[in-house]
Design an enzyme around this catalytic site. Structure first.
Site, PDB file in Angstrom:
ATOM      1  N   LEU A 104      26.599   5.157 -67.104  1.00  0.00           N
ATOM      2  CA  LEU A 104      25.555   6.201 -67.441  1.00  0.00           C
ATOM      3  C   LEU A 104      24.232   5.417 -67.179  1.00  0.00           C
ATOM      4  O   LEU A 104      24.195   4.246 -67.906  1.00  0.00           O
ATOM      5  CB  LEU A 104      25.532   6.602 -68.918  1.00  0.00           C
ATOM      6  CG  LEU A 104      26.624   7.941 -69.094  1.00  0.00           C
ATOM      7  CD1 LEU A 104      26.369   8.500 -70.444  1.00  0.00           C
ATOM      8  CD2 LEU A 104      26.277   8.940 -68.105  1.00  0.00           C
ATOM      9  N   ASP A 105      23.389   5.982 -66.670  1.00  0.00           N
ATOM     10  CA  ASP A 105      21.932   5.343 -66.130  1.00  0.00           C
ATOM     11  C   ASP A 105      21.240   4.771 -67.640  1.00  0.00           C
ATOM     12  O   ASP A 105      21.590   5.542 -68.805  1.00  0.00           O
ATOM     13  CB  ASP A 105      21.035   6.229 -65.386  1.00  0.00           C
ATOM     14  CG  ASP A 105      21.817   6.160 -63.962  1.00  0.00           C
ATOM     15  OD1 ASP A 105      22.443   5.542 -63.593  1.00  0.00           O
ATOM     16  OD2 ASP A 105      21.145   7.071 -63.341  1.00  0.00           O
ATOM     17  N   TYR A 106      20.521   3.753 -67.744  1.00  0.00           N
ATOM     18  CA  TYR A 106      19.540   3.379 -68.613  1.00  0.00           C
ATOM     19  C   TYR A 106      18.847   4.602 -69.389  1.00  0.00           C
ATOM     20  O   TYR A 106      18.941   4.661 -70.663  1.00  0.00           O
ATOM     21  CB  TYR A 106      18.762   2.499 -68.199  1.00  0.00           C
ATOM     22  CG  TYR A 106      17.867   1.864 -69.193  1.00  0.00           C
ATOM     23  CD1 TYR A 106      18.226   0.842 -70.012  1.00  0.00           C
ATOM     24  CD2 TYR A 106      16.151   2.092 -69.147  1.00  0.00           C
ATOM     25  CE1 TYR A 106      17.433   0.352 -71.060  1.00  0.00           C
ATOM     26  CE2 TYR A 106      15.568   1.588 -70.053  1.00  0.00           C
ATOM     27  CZ  TYR A 106      16.169   0.708 -71.107  1.00  0.00           C
ATOM     28  OH  TYR A 106      15.228   0.133 -72.177  1.00  0.00           O
TER      29      TYR A 106
END
Length: 209
Positions: A104-106
């Site tokens: 999951l992206d930052y």
């Protein structure tokens, strides 16, 4: 009890069994200080020392898979040159070393699976079949639109790229389900161990080996 080296690597959560075989054949695995390049070697997990790319591989304990409600501001990689916080920092009280299943992206939040079962992780991530995404309009506001998307593949920045293509840059992204699993009321930053029935569901939907 002795077991094949590639099975040990898989049980450690590092790789799948097939990926473990490739590591061995590439000369990246050492046992007791000696490089191993042939398959079939049996080791004693209690006494033999195994390293991959020079890094020790810990003895695998009980297979464990957890669901985490990832907050924004955490990376899902296990190392970050920028020194940002990692999702594993949230697994307080766990002695097992777990690895994220996918990313999951930052700046994204929501459901993230972590496991030490390398074979399960590989099965969940191994598919490359492309299927149409399902989109449902939840709310239309003057300055933004709230959409619910169901995607059947997890490619790099997939949701952001899909929305950008139709002129809707993503302002906020949250994953609320993964296959048969729902995030539910799990608090932000908290995790829970999956039930045996939930793990069985993941094996079922992951398809044939």
């Amino acid at each position: 009890m002795k077991e094949r080296l590639q099975k040990f690597l898989s049980r450690s959560g590092l790789v799948s069994r097939r990926q473990g075989e490739k590591l061995i054949q590439a000369g990246r695995v050492m046992v007791n200080g000696q490089v191993v390049t042939t398959l079939g070697l049996r080791i004693d997990p209690e006494t033999d020392q195994v390293r991959v790319d020079g890094q020790p591989v810990t003895h695998p304990g009980q297979r464990l898979t957890v669901m985490l409600n990832k907050p924004e501001g955490y990376v899902t990689t296990l190392s970050d040159p920028q020194g940002r916080r990692q999702v594993t920092d949230l697994l307080v009280g766990l002695n097992e070393r777990l690895y994220p299943v996918g990313r999951l992206d930052y700046d994204a939040a929501g459901l993230l699976l972590l496991t030490n079962d390398g074979e399960l992780a590989h099965r969940l991530l191994g598919g490359r079949t492309t299927a149409p995404a399902l989109v449902r309009l939840l709310k239309l506001l003057p300055d933004r639109t709230v959409l619910e998307l169901t995607v059947r593949e997890g490619r790099y920045h997939q949701v952001k790229r899909m929305c950008a293509r139709v002129g809707h840059p993503v302002l906020k992204l949250k994953r609320i389900a993964y296959g048969p699993l729902k995030l539910g009321r799990l608090p932000v930053g908290a995790y829970r161990e999956l039930k045996a029935s939930e793990v069985a569901q993941l094996w079922k939907v992951s398809g044939p080996p």
